[in-house]
Design a protein around this motif. Sequence first.
Motif, PDB file in Angstrom:
ATOM      1  N   PRO A  18       0.802  -1.345  -0.198  1.00 41.06           N
ATOM      2  CA  PRO A  18       0.135  -0.091   0.113  1.00 41.06           C
ATOM      3  C   PRO A  18       0.678   1.195  -0.018  1.00 41.06           C
ATOM      4  O   PRO A  18       0.297   2.316  -0.131  1.00 41.06           O
ATOM      5  CB  PRO A  18      -0.887  -0.179   1.384  1.00 41.06           C
ATOM      6  CG  PRO A  18       0.198  -1.013   2.413  1.00 41.06           C
ATOM      7  CD  PRO A  18       0.737  -1.905   1.436  1.00 41.06           C
ATOM      8  N   ALA A  19       2.159   1.140   0.259  1.00 44.29           N
ATOM      9  CA  ALA A  19       3.078   2.486   0.425  1.00 44.29           C
ATOM     10  C   ALA A  19       3.148   3.000  -0.861  1.00 44.29           C
ATOM     11  O   ALA A  19       3.459   2.565  -1.891  1.00 44.29           O
ATOM     12  CB  ALA A  19       4.256   2.211   0.813  1.00 44.29           C
ATOM     13  N   LYS A  20       2.530   4.563  -0.901  1.00 37.56           N
ATOM     14  CA  LYS A  20       2.657   5.142  -2.014  1.00 37.56           C
ATOM     15  C   LYS A  20       3.974   5.751  -2.535  1.00 37.56           C
ATOM     16  O   LYS A  20       4.253   6.209  -3.407  1.00 37.56           O
ATOM     17  CB  LYS A  20       1.653   6.254  -2.180  1.00 37.56           C
ATOM     18  CG  LYS A  20      -0.019   5.584  -2.059  1.00 37.56           C
ATOM     19  CD  LYS A  20      -0.725   6.739  -2.176  1.00 37.56           C
ATOM     20  CE  LYS A  20      -2.289   6.191  -2.148  1.00 37.56           C
ATOM     21  NZ  LYS A  20      -3.202   7.176  -2.070  1.00 37.56           N
ATOM     22  N   GLN A  21       4.820   5.834  -1.404  1.00 32.04           N
ATOM     23  CA  GLN A  21       6.266   6.596  -1.354  1.00 32.04           C
ATOM     24  C   GLN A  21       7.101   5.701  -0.564  1.00 32.04           C
ATOM     25  O   GLN A  21       6.751   4.752   0.228  1.00 32.04           O
ATOM     26  CB  GLN A  21       6.203   7.888  -1.283  1.00 32.04           C
ATOM     27  CG  GLN A  21       5.782   8.091   0.183  1.00 32.04           C
ATOM     28  CD  GLN A  21       5.522   9.593   0.271  1.00 32.04           C
ATOM     29  OE1 GLN A  21       5.425  10.378  -0.574  1.00 32.04           O
ATOM     30  NE2 GLN A  21       5.233  10.048   1.704  1.00 32.04           N
ATOM     31  N   PRO A  73      10.741   0.466   0.092  1.00 33.23           N
ATOM     32  CA  PRO A  73      10.296   0.999  -1.061  1.00 33.23           C
ATOM     33  C   PRO A  73       8.864   1.112  -1.511  1.00 33.23           C
ATOM     34  O   PRO A  73       8.046   0.238  -0.814  1.00 33.23           O
ATOM     35  CB  PRO A  73      10.763   0.294  -2.014  1.00 33.23           C
ATOM     36  CG  PRO A  73      12.053  -0.425  -1.356  1.00 33.23           C
ATOM     37  CD  PRO A  73      11.534  -0.773  -0.082  1.00 33.23           C
ATOM     38  N   ALA A  74       8.463   2.162  -2.141  1.00 37.44           N
ATOM     39  CA  ALA A  74       6.832   2.250  -2.564  1.00 37.44           C
ATOM     40  C   ALA A  74       6.296   0.989  -3.061  1.00 37.44           C
ATOM     41  O   ALA A  74       7.310   0.249  -4.075  1.00 37.44           O
ATOM     42  CB  ALA A  74       6.788   3.248  -3.408  1.00 37.44           C
ATOM     43  N   ARG A  75       5.472   0.428  -2.748  1.00 36.13           N
ATOM     44  CA  ARG A  75       4.559  -0.617  -3.277  1.00 36.13           C
ATOM     45  C   ARG A  75       5.306  -1.985  -3.010  1.00 36.13           C
ATOM     46  O   ARG A  75       5.148  -2.887  -3.760  1.00 36.13           O
ATOM     47  CB  ARG A  75       4.401  -0.376  -4.838  1.00 36.13           C
ATOM     48  CG  ARG A  75       3.570   0.611  -5.104  1.00 36.13           C
ATOM     49  CD  ARG A  75       2.165   0.974  -4.759  1.00 36.13           C
ATOM     50  NE  ARG A  75       1.128   1.960  -5.257  1.00 36.13           N
ATOM     51  CZ  ARG A  75       0.113   2.046  -4.531  1.00 36.13           C
ATOM     52  NH1 ARG A  75      -0.258   1.471  -3.601  1.00 36.13           N
ATOM     53  NH2 ARG A  75      -0.439   3.043  -5.130  1.00 36.13           N
ATOM     54  N   LEU A  76       6.193  -1.996  -1.974  1.00 32.40           N
ATOM     55  CA  LEU A  76       6.923  -3.282  -1.927  1.00 32.40           C
ATOM     56  C   LEU A  76       5.790  -4.378  -1.360  1.00 32.40           C
ATOM     57  O   LEU A  76       5.059  -3.910  -0.291  1.00 32.40           O
ATOM     58  CB  LEU A  76       7.979  -2.962  -0.753  1.00 32.40           C
ATOM     59  CG  LEU A  76       8.937  -4.158  -0.783  1.00 32.40           C
ATOM     60  CD1 LEU A  76      10.053  -4.524  -1.972  1.00 32.40           C
ATOM     61  CD2 LEU A  76       9.757  -4.066   0.509  1.00 32.40           C
TER      62      LEU A  76
END
Length: 309
Positions: A18-21, A73-76
């Motif tokens: 879910p991380a966008k950045q 990292p983003a989207r990991l």
Amino acid sequence: MLLGAGFYGLQLWGGPGPAKQNISVTVPEGASLSRAAGELEKAGAIRSAQQFVFFAKIFGGGEAIKAGEYRVPARLSAADVLKLLQGGRTLQRMVTIPEGTPSIIVYETLMKADQLTGEIEVPVEGTVLPDSYAYNRGDTRQSVLDRMQKAMVNYLAKAWERRKPGIAVNTPLEALTLASIVEKETGKPEERRTVAAVYSNRLRQNMMLQADPTIIYPITKGKPLGRRILQSELRAKNDYNTYTMTGLPAGPIANPGRASIDAVLDPETTSALYFVADGTGGHVFADTLEQHNANVQKWYALRRSRGEM
């Protein structure tokens, strides 16, 4: 239906996170998998701590996670987040000490370094090897300084072993001291061995080194003077001013880098005894005082044409 649920579960585990950045997450020392999952969920690195723990127990292989600060990292995917924690690939920060940095600025740099802890004293001049050093969040300043000083001890020992026969310095400390002067006198790598040779020739002939940075050091501890040297400072008698004494100063006036140390231990073969700025950031060298005075007049004329005098 079970097949569909299993596919959905695998998507949650192996699909994009879910991380966008890029985000930073700290896993505390001694934290359980559940505690770490909670920190990951709060930071937005995973969708659900409960699901993360569930799938980690099924697919994670049982390897323990490691404490530390991690950059996710983003989207990991959740699966790769677990691998990151199990591999201990923590976020490393860097502190850089440029060549020729005096110890007072080494101290100030470490005191300002983000996420280091604890107090240190100003290191002894010349004991730190300029370089970039990695550290983790929560490391002590003393531990980083210890690594900087150990690096200097190790490099100087190896460099001293391969020194050129007949050089003008007799001990590793003398080599460091002269290297610190060379470091301050020229910013051009190709000149270091020639500058080292000039000062080596002067030492052998018992001439004053007359190095301007040695005047400044007792005044500022190596920081920029910010003005011209005064006549009273030029005549000052102390353990560093090489305009009023022969031989080397009492110790280094900065922390020299590898190239300047190497230059002192293997100087250029030349009979030059003088040098002066040439207006390009480098220097012009001379064997005799007559040649040197002519070069100085050229330098003065250039400065006058620039409106600097």
